[in-house]
Scaffold this active site. Structure first.
Site, PDB file in Angstrom:
ATOM      1  N   TYR A 150       0.888  -1.078  -0.120  1.00  0.00           N
ATOM      2  CA  TYR A 150       0.026  -0.014   0.054  1.00  0.00           C
ATOM      3  C   TYR A 150       0.909   1.482   0.003  1.00  0.00           C
ATOM      4  O   TYR A 150       0.712   2.291  -0.917  1.00  0.00           O
ATOM      5  CB  TYR A 150      -1.017  -0.038   1.152  1.00  0.00           C
ATOM      6  CG  TYR A 150      -1.745   1.451   1.363  1.00  0.00           C
ATOM      7  CD1 TYR A 150      -2.326   1.963   0.745  1.00  0.00           C
ATOM      8  CD2 TYR A 150      -1.156   2.132   2.645  1.00  0.00           C
ATOM      9  CE1 TYR A 150      -3.052   3.012   0.848  1.00  0.00           C
ATOM     10  CE2 TYR A 150      -1.469   3.502   2.653  1.00  0.00           C
ATOM     11  CZ  TYR A 150      -2.670   3.889   1.750  1.00  0.00           C
ATOM     12  OH  TYR A 150      -3.270   5.068   2.064  1.00  0.00           O
ATOM     13  N   PHE A 178      -1.585  11.429   8.448  1.00  0.00           N
ATOM     14  CA  PHE A 178      -1.157  10.357   9.587  1.00  0.00           C
ATOM     15  C   PHE A 178      -2.412   9.766   9.820  1.00  0.00           C
ATOM     16  O   PHE A 178      -3.042   9.498   8.777  1.00  0.00           O
ATOM     17  CB  PHE A 178      -0.741  11.397  10.567  1.00  0.00           C
ATOM     18  CG  PHE A 178       1.098  11.381  10.257  1.00  0.00           C
ATOM     19  CD1 PHE A 178       1.393  12.240   9.164  1.00  0.00           C
ATOM     20  CD2 PHE A 178       2.021  10.760  10.879  1.00  0.00           C
ATOM     21  CE1 PHE A 178       2.643  12.090   8.945  1.00  0.00           C
ATOM     22  CE2 PHE A 178       3.159  10.822  10.670  1.00  0.00           C
ATOM     23  CZ  PHE A 178       3.858  11.561   9.602  1.00  0.00           C
ATOM     24  N   HIS A 198      -9.756   0.705  11.248  1.00  0.00           N
ATOM     25  CA  HIS A 198      -9.161   1.708  12.070  1.00  0.00           C
ATOM     26  C   HIS A 198      -9.642   1.647  13.712  1.00  0.00           C
ATOM     27  O   HIS A 198     -10.690   1.124  13.727  1.00  0.00           O
ATOM     28  CB  HIS A 198      -9.660   3.032  11.474  1.00  0.00           C
ATOM     29  CG  HIS A 198      -8.986   3.372  10.051  1.00  0.00           C
ATOM     30  ND1 HIS A 198      -9.735   3.433   8.882  1.00  0.00           N
ATOM     31  CD2 HIS A 198      -7.879   3.068   9.719  1.00  0.00           C
ATOM     32  CE1 HIS A 198      -9.073   3.536   7.952  1.00  0.00           C
ATOM     33  NE2 HIS A 198      -7.670   3.200   8.323  1.00  0.00           N
ATOM     34  N   LEU A 199      -8.680   2.367  14.296  1.00  0.00           N
ATOM     35  CA  LEU A 199      -8.821   2.270  15.850  1.00  0.00           C
ATOM     36  C   LEU A 199     -10.230   2.892  16.434  1.00  0.00           C
ATOM     37  O   LEU A 199     -11.048   2.186  16.886  1.00  0.00           O
ATOM     38  CB  LEU A 199      -7.554   2.902  16.441  1.00  0.00           C
ATOM     39  CG  LEU A 199      -7.745   3.074  17.887  1.00  0.00           C
ATOM     40  CD1 LEU A 199      -7.824   1.504  18.483  1.00  0.00           C
ATOM     41  CD2 LEU A 199      -6.762   3.840  18.491  1.00  0.00           C
ATOM     42  N   GLY A 293       3.236  -5.647  11.639  1.00  0.00           N
ATOM     43  CA  GLY A 293       3.621  -4.364  10.717  1.00  0.00           C
ATOM     44  C   GLY A 293       3.138  -2.958  11.511  1.00  0.00           C
ATOM     45  O   GLY A 293       3.209  -1.976  10.606  1.00  0.00           O
TER      46      GLY A 293
HETATM   47  N1  UFG Z   1      -5.797  -0.888  16.828  1.00  0.00           N
HETATM   48  C1  UFG Z   1      -6.230  -1.737  17.705  1.00  0.00           C
HETATM   49  N2  UFG Z   1      -7.653  -2.157  17.284  1.00  0.00           N
HETATM   50  C2  UFG Z   1      -8.173  -2.051  16.441  1.00  0.00           C
HETATM   51  C3  UFG Z   1      -7.606  -1.364  15.444  1.00  0.00           C
HETATM   52  C4  UFG Z   1      -6.394  -0.505  15.784  1.00  0.00           C
HETATM   53  O1  UFG Z   1      -5.705  -1.972  18.749  1.00  0.00           O
HETATM   54  O2  UFG Z   1      -9.245  -2.661  16.206  1.00  0.00           O
HETATM   55  C5  UFG Z   1      -4.489  -0.184  17.057  1.00  0.00           C
HETATM   56  C6  UFG Z   1      -3.427  -0.498  15.909  1.00  0.00           C
HETATM   57  O3  UFG Z   1      -3.059  -1.705  16.471  1.00  0.00           O
HETATM   58  C7  UFG Z   1      -2.676   0.862  15.741  1.00  0.00           C
HETATM   59  C8  UFG Z   1      -3.621   1.834  16.209  1.00  0.00           C
HETATM   60  O4  UFG Z   1      -4.674   1.114  16.744  1.00  0.00           O
HETATM   61  O5  UFG Z   1      -1.461   0.579  17.142  1.00  0.00           O
HETATM   62  C9  UFG Z   1      -3.864   2.548  14.808  1.00  0.00           C
HETATM   63  O6  UFG Z   1      -4.295   1.731  13.975  1.00  0.00           O
HETATM   64  P1  UFG Z   1      -5.258   1.972  12.844  1.00  0.00           P
HETATM   65  O7  UFG Z   1      -5.543   0.870  11.804  1.00  0.00           O
HETATM   66  O8  UFG Z   1      -6.462   2.809  13.228  1.00  0.00           O
HETATM   67  O9  UFG Z   1      -4.208   3.042  12.026  1.00  0.00           O
HETATM   68  P2  UFG Z   1      -2.742   2.785  11.392  1.00  0.00           P
HETATM   69  O10 UFG Z   1      -1.737   3.671  12.052  1.00  0.00           O
HETATM   70  O11 UFG Z   1      -2.558   1.130  11.315  1.00  0.00           O
HETATM   71  O12 UFG Z   1      -2.979   3.082  10.023  1.00  0.00           O
HETATM   72  C10 UFG Z   1      -3.146   4.496   9.472  1.00  0.00           C
HETATM   73  C11 UFG Z   1      -3.858   4.416   8.217  1.00  0.00           C
HETATM   74  C12 UFG Z   1      -3.113   3.701   6.973  1.00  0.00           C
HETATM   75  C13 UFG Z   1      -1.645   4.182   7.056  1.00  0.00           C
HETATM   76  C14 UFG Z   1      -0.967   4.190   8.223  1.00  0.00           C
HETATM   77  C15 UFG Z   1       0.248   4.678   8.264  1.00  0.00           C
HETATM   78  O13 UFG Z   1      -5.115   3.961   8.186  1.00  0.00           O
HETATM   79  O14 UFG Z   1      -3.843   4.039   5.833  1.00  0.00           O
HETATM   80  O15 UFG Z   1      -1.617   4.589   8.995  1.00  0.00           O
HETATM   81  O16 UFG Z   1       0.481   5.830   8.297  1.00  0.00           O
HETATM   82  F1  UFG Z   1      -1.166   3.162   6.084  1.00  0.00           F
END
Ligand code: UFG
Length: 334
Positions: A150, A178, A198-199, A293
């Site tokens: 991605y 972000f 997403h969180l 990841g």
């Molecule tokens: N998390 C949980 N439980 C959930 C969902 C998320 O504990 O049900 C945690 C994840 O492990 C992480 C944090 O919450 O530690 C944030 O997770 P998100 O999935 O909300 O966001 P990310 O940081 O993984 O991803 C975001 C964007 C992506 C982008 C990434 C990198 O959604 O598109 O940032 O910058 F690629």
């Protein structure tokens, strides 16, 4: 003249369409409705503001005839490009889908722009282009070493845009988001992903007492409370930045790239606490192992966007959670 918004029926695109019409622009939406919704297009078309949505076109970036028809039947001044697949995990198991849709789709779009002499584009890039942080906060000089397909598709597109500028004079602004959060303050549009990864929406979906338990991924990171730190930027603030980026290009600004974040990180546990506070509910949670990841900390240095675009985030995490919650409630009652 109108601004073309690809992916305008999706989460961030739809909020940006509202920011554009509020700023007085007319907008044409182009969306293949694979992850965006026709109902969102209808809602956006019905909003009366300083500008308006003049047309919602269902079409695909991979179908060059769709693009040719779009550009030959509308008077497009500039493009804001959101249409893309954006799930990190899916990009690892099906990279072909991501390279085809995100990279080839964008190339088709840029080619149509060049053919029709449209020379300004604002592009939805991502902090995922930086990969595992070497230092935080992350500024735009941070090396770009994405760790998943991605992120790599978005970085490939950034390179492509540099090449199209050099060869064809196509000017781009790449906005590296972000963690985007929240919904329209007036409740007209919001986040609708399936599956939701997403969180914040995942925490909020566990507030309804229907047995859904929020899964917290990883509590043993090297952070202040053991959970991952992210920089949550409000979706309406983010949309305002797109309008400023468009104005920057209209005023003759050169190709450039900016981080969009708040300079502040919140841990998963802190976000969870804000969700319990804002909703007034005790939210069921299960502690799970790390999600593969996930870097421990991702926080933006947004000084460049502040200085050059004169952008400043104004809405705090409480506001993002409140609007996201109102949206979840509205969806359930629809
Ligand atoms: N998390 C949980 N439980 C959930 C969902 C998320 O504990 O049900 C945690 C994840 O492990 C992480 C944090 O919450 O530690 C944030 O997770 P998100 O999935 O909300 O966001 P990310 O940081 O993984 O991803 C975001 C964007 C992506 C982008 C990434 C990198 O959604 O598109 O940032 O910058 F690629």
């Amino acid at each position: 003249m109108a601004i073309l918004v690809t992916g305008g029926e999706g989460y961030i695109g739809s909020h940006c369409v509202i920011a554009l019409i509020d700023a007085g622009y007319d907008v044409v939406i182009f969306d293949n409705e694979s992850t965006g919704f026709a109902s969102t297009g209808k809602t956006l078309k019905s909003i009366g503001s300083k500008g308006k949505v003049t047309d919602v076109v269902k079409g695909d970036l991979l179908v060059t005839e769709d693009l040719e028809k779009l550009f030959s039947t509308h008077d497009i001044d500039a493009v804001i490009h959101f249409a893309a697949f954006s799930q990190v995990a899916e990009s690892m198991t099906d990279p072909s889908k991501y390279y085809r849709n995100n990279v080839t789709g964008t190339m088709n779009l840029l080619d149509a722009m060049v053919r029709h002499d449209v020379k300004k584009i604002v592009f939805s890039s991502t902090a995922a282009t930086y990969g595992e942080p070497v230092y935080v906060p992350i500024d735009e000089k941070h090396p770009q070493n994405p760790i998943n397909p991605y992120g790599r598709t978005k970085l490939d597109i950034e390179y492509m845009m540099d090449d199209y500028d050099r060869a064809y004079g196509l000017k781009s602004v790449r906005l590296r988001y972000f963690n985007v959060a929240g919904a329209d303050t007036k409740g007209r549009v919001g986040e609708c992903h399936d599956p939701e990864t997403h969180l914040i929406p995942n925490i909020l979906k566990s507030t309804f007492g229907d047995g859904k338990v929020f899964r917290m991924f990883g509590t043993d990171y090297d952070t202040r409370d053991g959970t991952c730190v992210r920089d949550y930027v409000n979706v309406e603030d983010l949309s305002d930045a797109h309008v400023l980026a468009l104005r920057y290009l209209e005023n003759g600004g050169d190709t450039d790239f900016f981080n969009l974040g708040t300079n502040e990180g919140s841990t998963v546990k802190e976000v969870f606490a804000v969700c319990e506070k804002v909703t007034g509910k005790k939210i069921p949670v299960s502690i799970e192992g790390r999600r593969p990841g996930d870097p421990a900390t991702l926080v933006a240095d947004n000084s460049k966007a502040k200085e050059v675009l004169e952008w400043a985030p104004r809405r705090d995490l409480d506001h993002s959670v409140k609007t996201a919650y109102d949206w979840e409630v509205k969806k359930r009652n629809a």
